[in-house]
Design a protein around this motif. Structure first.
Motif: not given
Length: 199
Positions: A159, A161-162, A164-166
């Motif tokens: 993942y 974070p910046e 918000k996706q894998c």
């Protein structure tokens, strides 16, 4: 005319990524196409293993060779799976097996920081005393629930974070630009272009 380079890998996903990233300037051949026998990866780091693979492919084909060794390093696991990423769940393990073991090993652990690491090595010939070595790092976190259908390996659990996706949710072009391999290849392209200028 494009320069022929043997890629010391039989991983189709990896070869496709390299071909996309290196463009038409270089003609990439997989070591499988050239019947290269694999070398034992007994180094203790990504760079050592990539160098072993590149020298082996160059020796058996007489061509310049490109090898990468890459993997996932999870802080809470002391850097594991690391250089054993492809066989974390044992020899011949599938991506699903490796991901299952990773999530199992992280059970109950809140600290999920991790990064993908890539060491790329290019040798002009088997005894090249000054190989080109480029490294890339892609920070992220491990999530329990797999997300996305793109990519391979640990991508569904990695993942960013910046975003918000894998990684497995990203389009190939975006992943190739951001990834550990993409970052290492960007350095490599610059080095190869200065070494092999267009005529």
């Amino acid at each position: 005319m494009s320069l022929k380079i043997v890629v010391a890998s039989n991983n189709r996903g990896k070869l496709a990524e390299f071909s996309q990233l290196l463009g038409e300037r270089f003609k990439l051949l997989s070591q499988g196409e050239l019947q290269v026998e694999e070398v034992e990866e007994n180094g203790l780091s990504f760079v050592e293993n990539a160098l072993l693979k590149a020298r082996n492919a160059a020796l058996q084909t007489g061509l310049p060779a490109l090898a990468d060794d890459s993997g996932l390093c999870v802080d809470a696991l002391g850097g594991a799976p690391g250089i054993y990423s492809a066989r974390y769940a044992g020899a011949g393990a599938s991506d699903a097996d490796n991901n299952s073991k990773l999530i199992h090993d992280l059970k109950g652990i809140g600290e999920r920081r991790a990064h993908f690491h890539c060491a790329l090595v290019f040798v002009r010939h088997p005894e090249d005393p000054a190989p080109i070595i480029c490294e890339g790092r892609w920070p992220g976190e491990i999530v329990d629930q797999a997300r996305g259908d793109n990519g391979f390996g640990y991508d569904p659990h990695f993942y960013i974070p910046e975003l918000k996706q894998c990684a497995a949710e990203l389009p190939a072009e975006q992943k190739n630009r951001l990834s550990h391999r993409g970052r290492a290849v960007a350095q490599l392209v610059q080095r190869l272009q200065s070494e092999f200028p267009r005529r």
